[in-house]
Design a protein around this motif. Structure first.
Motif, PDB file in Angstrom:
ATOM      1  N   MET A   1       0.825  -1.210   0.000  1.00 38.15           N
ATOM      2  CA  MET A   1       0.000   0.000   0.000  1.00 38.15           C
ATOM      3  C   MET A   1       0.857   1.257   0.000  1.00 38.15           C
ATOM      4  O   MET A   1       0.557   2.237  -0.693  1.00 38.15           O
ATOM      5  CB  MET A   1      -0.934  -0.031   1.209  1.00 38.15           C
ATOM      6  N   LEU A   2       1.933   1.247   0.776  1.00 35.82           N
ATOM      7  CA  LEU A   2       2.831   2.395   0.807  1.00 35.82           C
ATOM      8  C   LEU A   2       3.460   2.631  -0.570  1.00 35.82           C
ATOM      9  O   LEU A   2       3.506   3.768  -1.058  1.00 35.82           O
ATOM     10  CB  LEU A   2       3.928   2.176   1.858  1.00 35.82           C
ATOM     11  N   LYS A   3       3.907   1.558  -1.199  1.00 36.19           N
ATOM     12  CA  LYS A   3       4.524   1.687  -2.520  1.00 36.19           C
ATOM     13  C   LYS A   3       3.516   2.201  -3.544  1.00 36.19           C
ATOM     14  O   LYS A   3       3.849   3.007  -4.418  1.00 36.19           O
ATOM     15  CB  LYS A   3       5.107   0.346  -2.955  1.00 36.19           C
ATOM     16  N   ALA A   4       2.264   1.745  -3.432  1.00 39.35           N
ATOM     17  CA  ALA A   4       1.228   2.210  -4.353  1.00 39.35           C
ATOM     18  C   ALA A   4       0.988   3.709  -4.188  1.00 39.35           C
ATOM     19  O   ALA A   4       0.616   4.398  -5.146  1.00 39.35           O
ATOM     20  CB  ALA A   4      -0.065   1.439  -4.113  1.00 39.35           C
ATOM     21  N   ALA A   5       1.206   4.214  -2.972  1.00 37.28           N
ATOM     22  CA  ALA A   5       1.041   5.648  -2.703  1.00 37.28           C
ATOM     23  C   ALA A   5       2.308   6.431  -2.991  1.00 37.28           C
ATOM     24  O   ALA A   5       2.318   7.663  -2.863  1.00 37.28           O
ATOM     25  CB  ALA A   5       0.626   5.852  -1.245  1.00 37.28           C
ATOM     26  N   GLY A   6       3.380   5.730  -3.364  1.00 37.90           N
ATOM     27  CA  GLY A   6       4.644   6.400  -3.674  1.00 37.90           C
ATOM     28  C   GLY A   6       5.397   6.871  -2.455  1.00 37.90           C
ATOM     29  O   GLY A   6       6.159   7.841  -2.519  1.00 37.90           O
ATOM     30  N   ILE A   7       5.186   6.185  -1.316  1.00 38.59           N
ATOM     31  CA  ILE A   7       5.841   6.593  -0.068  1.00 38.59           C
ATOM     32  C   ILE A   7       6.469   5.381   0.613  1.00 38.59           C
ATOM     33  O   ILE A   7       6.372   4.248   0.122  1.00 38.59           O
ATOM     34  CB  ILE A   7       4.840   7.285   0.892  1.00 38.59           C
ATOM     35  N   THR A   8       7.127   5.617   1.755  1.00 38.02           N
ATOM     36  CA  THR A   8       7.867   4.573   2.459  1.00 38.02           C
ATOM     37  C   THR A   8       7.375   4.444   3.897  1.00 38.02           C
ATOM     38  O   THR A   8       6.510   5.198   4.353  1.00 38.02           O
ATOM     39  CB  THR A   8       9.369   4.907   2.479  1.00 38.02           C
ATOM     40  N   TRP A   9       7.955   3.522   4.634  1.00 38.02           N
ATOM     41  CA  TRP A   9       7.613   3.339   6.048  1.00 38.02           C
ATOM     42  C   TRP A   9       7.954   4.585   6.860  1.00 38.02           C
ATOM     43  O   TRP A   9       7.334   4.849   7.884  1.00 38.02           O
ATOM     44  CB  TRP A   9       8.349   2.127   6.615  1.00 38.02           C
TER      45      TRP A   9
ATOM     46  N   VAL B   1       3.082   8.467  10.051  1.00 33.73           N
ATOM     47  CA  VAL B   1       3.116   9.358  11.213  1.00 33.73           C
ATOM     48  C   VAL B   1       2.317   8.803  12.393  1.00 33.73           C
ATOM     49  O   VAL B   1       2.538   9.195  13.541  1.00 33.73           O
ATOM     50  CB  VAL B   1       2.616  10.777  10.871  1.00 33.73           C
ATOM     51  N   LEU B   2       1.385   7.885  12.116  1.00 31.06           N
ATOM     52  CA  LEU B   2       0.584   7.297  13.193  1.00 31.06           C
ATOM     53  C   LEU B   2       0.259   5.857  12.856  1.00 31.06           C
ATOM     54  O   LEU B   2      -0.245   5.564  11.766  1.00 31.06           O
ATOM     55  CB  LEU B   2      -0.713   8.087  13.394  1.00 31.06           C
ATOM     56  N   LEU B   3       0.544   4.970  13.805  1.00 31.81           N
ATOM     57  CA  LEU B   3       0.223   3.553  13.674  1.00 31.81           C
ATOM     58  C   LEU B   3      -0.608   3.146  14.880  1.00 31.81           C
ATOM     59  O   LEU B   3      -0.127   3.175  16.013  1.00 31.81           O
ATOM     60  CB  LEU B   3       1.504   2.718  13.611  1.00 31.81           C
ATOM     61  N   VAL B   4      -1.878   2.808  14.640  1.00 27.52           N
ATOM     62  CA  VAL B   4      -2.763   2.328  15.701  1.00 27.52           C
ATOM     63  C   VAL B   4      -2.871   0.819  15.544  1.00 27.52           C
ATOM     64  O   VAL B   4      -3.337   0.325  14.519  1.00 27.52           O
ATOM     65  CB  VAL B   4      -4.156   2.977  15.615  1.00 27.52           C
ATOM     66  N   ARG B   5      -2.411   0.123  16.557  1.00 29.88           N
ATOM     67  CA  ARG B   5      -2.303  -1.336  16.472  1.00 29.88           C
ATOM     68  C   ARG B   5      -3.216  -1.990  17.494  1.00 29.88           C
ATOM     69  O   ARG B   5      -3.208  -1.645  18.677  1.00 29.88           O
ATOM     70  CB  ARG B   5      -0.855  -1.738  16.717  1.00 29.88           C
ATOM     71  N   THR B   6      -4.021  -2.963  17.048  1.00 28.34           N
ATOM     72  CA  THR B   6      -4.929  -3.698  17.908  1.00 28.34           C
ATOM     73  C   THR B   6      -4.648  -5.186  17.740  1.00 28.34           C
ATOM     74  O   THR B   6      -4.451  -5.657  16.614  1.00 28.34           O
ATOM     75  CB  THR B   6      -6.396  -3.411  17.538  1.00 28.34           C
ATOM     76  N   GLY B   7      -4.635  -5.919  18.872  1.00 30.70           N
ATOM     77  CA  GLY B   7      -4.414  -7.359  18.797  1.00 30.70           C
ATOM     78  C   GLY B   7      -3.271  -7.806  19.690  1.00 30.70           C
ATOM     79  O   GLY B   7      -2.955  -7.159  20.691  1.00 30.70           O
ATOM     80  N   GLU B   8      -2.640  -8.893  19.306  1.00 35.36           N
ATOM     81  CA  GLU B   8      -1.537  -9.435  20.103  1.00 35.36           C
ATOM     82  C   GLU B   8      -0.287  -8.585  19.905  1.00 35.36           C
ATOM     83  O   GLU B   8      -0.034  -8.054  18.825  1.00 35.36           O
ATOM     84  CB  GLU B   8      -1.289 -10.891  19.721  1.00 35.36           C
ATOM     85  N   VAL B   9       0.505  -8.468  20.969  1.00 30.09           N
ATOM     86  CA  VAL B   9       1.640  -7.536  20.924  1.00 30.09           C
ATOM     87  C   VAL B   9       2.988  -8.203  21.191  1.00 30.09           C
ATOM     88  O   VAL B   9       4.029  -7.576  21.004  1.00 30.09           O
ATOM     89  CB  VAL B   9       1.453  -6.384  21.946  1.00 30.09           C
ATOM     90  N   SER B  10       3.012  -9.436  21.637  1.00 34.31           N
ATOM     91  CA  SER B  10       4.276 -10.051  22.051  1.00 34.31           C
ATOM     92  C   SER B  10       5.050 -10.614  20.862  1.00 34.31           C
ATOM     93  O   SER B  10       4.473 -11.177  19.929  1.00 34.31           O
ATOM     94  CB  SER B  10       4.016 -11.180  23.054  1.00 34.31           C
ATOM     95  N   GLY B  11       6.380 -10.442  20.919  1.00 30.95           N
ATOM     96  CA  GLY B  11       7.272 -11.060  19.953  1.00 30.95           C
ATOM     97  C   GLY B  11       7.113 -10.584  18.524  1.00 30.95           C
ATOM     98  O   GLY B  11       7.327 -11.344  17.587  1.00 30.95           O
ATOM     99  N   LEU B  12       6.755  -9.327  18.321  1.00 33.23           N
ATOM    100  CA  LEU B  12       6.518  -8.823  16.976  1.00 33.23           C
ATOM    101  C   LEU B  12       7.682  -7.950  16.514  1.00 33.23           C
ATOM    102  O   LEU B  12       8.071  -7.004  17.183  1.00 33.23           O
ATOM    103  CB  LEU B  12       5.215  -8.023  16.954  1.00 33.23           C
ATOM    104  N   THR B  13       8.243  -8.271  15.357  1.00 36.54           N
ATOM    105  CA  THR B  13       9.436  -7.550  14.905  1.00 36.54           C
ATOM    106  C   THR B  13       9.384  -7.097  13.451  1.00 36.54           C
ATOM    107  O   THR B  13      10.125  -6.188  13.066  1.00 36.54           O
ATOM    108  CB  THR B  13      10.690  -8.436  15.070  1.00 36.54           C
ATOM    109  N   ALA B  14       8.539  -7.699  12.618  1.00 33.52           N
ATOM    110  CA  ALA B  14       8.584  -7.444  11.169  1.00 33.52           C
ATOM    111  C   ALA B  14       8.409  -5.970  10.827  1.00 33.52           C
ATOM    112  O   ALA B  14       9.137  -5.418  10.002  1.00 33.52           O
ATOM    113  CB  ALA B  14       7.534  -8.282  10.450  1.00 33.52           C
ATOM    114  N   MET B  15       7.460  -5.300  11.474  1.00 36.16           N
ATOM    115  CA  MET B  15       7.226  -3.883  11.163  1.00 36.16           C
ATOM    116  C   MET B  15       8.344  -3.011  11.706  1.00 36.16           C
ATOM    117  O   MET B  15       8.754  -2.037  11.082  1.00 36.16           O
ATOM    118  CB  MET B  15       5.867  -3.448  11.709  1.00 36.16           C
ATOM    119  N   ARG B  16       8.837  -3.356  12.902  1.00 38.06           N
ATOM    120  CA  ARG B  16       9.905  -2.582  13.513  1.00 38.06           C
ATOM    121  C   ARG B  16      11.140  -2.590  12.620  1.00 38.06           C
ATOM    122  O   ARG B  16      11.822  -1.572  12.441  1.00 38.06           O
ATOM    123  CB  ARG B  16      10.218  -3.163  14.889  1.00 38.06           C
TER     124      ARG B  16
END
Length: 288
Positions: free
Chosen positions: A227-235, A239-254
């Motif tokens: 989606m970011l690439k389709a918008a011509g932008i990067t990670w 400016v805002l990431l709202v995350r819902t769900g499980e939180v332990s052991g997550l690294t891919a986005m970081r």
């Protein structure tokens, strides 16, 4: 000086919207607010009693006070310091989504905003999704327009805001707040899960999500990447990431964000989407 009508803002470039011309006062909240290009936007990480430099899921020796009144005082102080750091006041708040669980510790907004009422969505929940707190606020504000001096490596037109001037992004789990210049465009995305972008979670046909959390998180990150690439932008444009769900052991986005830390609100509660262990709602910017 002319008197400002009840419920209209004293901030130039900020106007409340009413459903009928004869309705000029609504004390609880505004139904809509129009923001002019004379103002910058300011996004905040989720506001609670936790100091912005403390990660609620890795708080170290920090402990949230048991007294609801003390938690309320701390949350109020956290937001007040960030508003001041942005050159804004409580009357610059334009949108407030608040999650309220039993037990108190909320912010008294009316005491701070006077006759001004931002747009507001209040949700009564059994759990805020943040350890030890009963109220969570997702705030958007405006601030007087200013020229942003872009730090090396940052995307032009955005500027992290800190409650203490000596802090940098390396010192915090997420940017406490981010100023977005009116010189850049805003980019909003639908909620992202591990479902392929062309699959409706409520009518998935034969498609089934994998049960493994790490695999789902990578799939979420891959969807965001597309989606970011389709918008011509990067990670780094997020400016805002709202995350819902499980939180332990997550690294891919970081890993994909590198040294960049956007504002973040995390709620460790069910996503409400069949089979999805992680849901991300993203706000980003793009150069004009």
């Amino acid at each position: 000086m002319a008197q400002v009508p009840a419920q209209q803002s004293r901030i130039k470039g900020l106007d409340a919207i009413f459903p009928r011309p004869e309705v000029t006062d609504r004390e609880a909240y505004s139904l809509g607010i129009r923001i002019s290009r004379e103002l910058d936007l300011v996004y905040f990480s989720g506001v609670t009693a936790y100091p912005p430099e403390i990660d609620p899921w890795n708080p170290g020796t920090f402990k949230v006070p048991a007294d609801p009144a003390e938690r309320s005082r701390m949350a109020t102080e956290n937001l007040d310091r960030l508003l001041k750091a942005a050159g804004a006041t409580w009357e610059h708040i334009v949108f407030n989504v608040n999650y309220n669980a039993p037990g108190g510790d909320g912010i008294n907004f009316r005491e701070r905003t006077g006759t001004w009422s931002p747009c507001s969505t209040m949700l009564r929940v059994t759990d805020t999704g943040v350890p030890g707190v009963n109220t969570l606020y997702q705030i958007t504000a405006v601030a007087p327009r200013k020229a942003i001096t872009t730090a090396k490596g940052n995307v032009p037109g955005i500027e992290p805001i800190f409650h203490r001037p000596e802090l940098t992004l390396r010192d915090v789990p997420a940017a406490p707040a981010i100023r977005v210049s009116s010189d850049v465009d805003a980019v909003y995305f639908s909620g992202v899960t591990a479902y392929p972008l062309n699959v409706d979670p409520w009518n998935p046909g034969t498609y089934k999500l994998p049960e493994d959390l790490a695999i789902q998180e990578k799939m979420v990150a891959d969807n965001i990447d597309r989606m970011l690439k389709a918008a011509g932008i990067t990670w780094q444009h997020i400016v805002l990431l709202v995350r819902t769900g499980e939180v332990s052991g997550l690294t891919a986005m970081r890993e994909r964000m590198g040294d960049w830390r956007p504002c973040r609100t995390t709620r460790a509660v069910s996503t409400g989407i069949p089979g999805a262990k992680v849901l991300c709602e993203i706000t980003a910017v793009a150069q004009r």
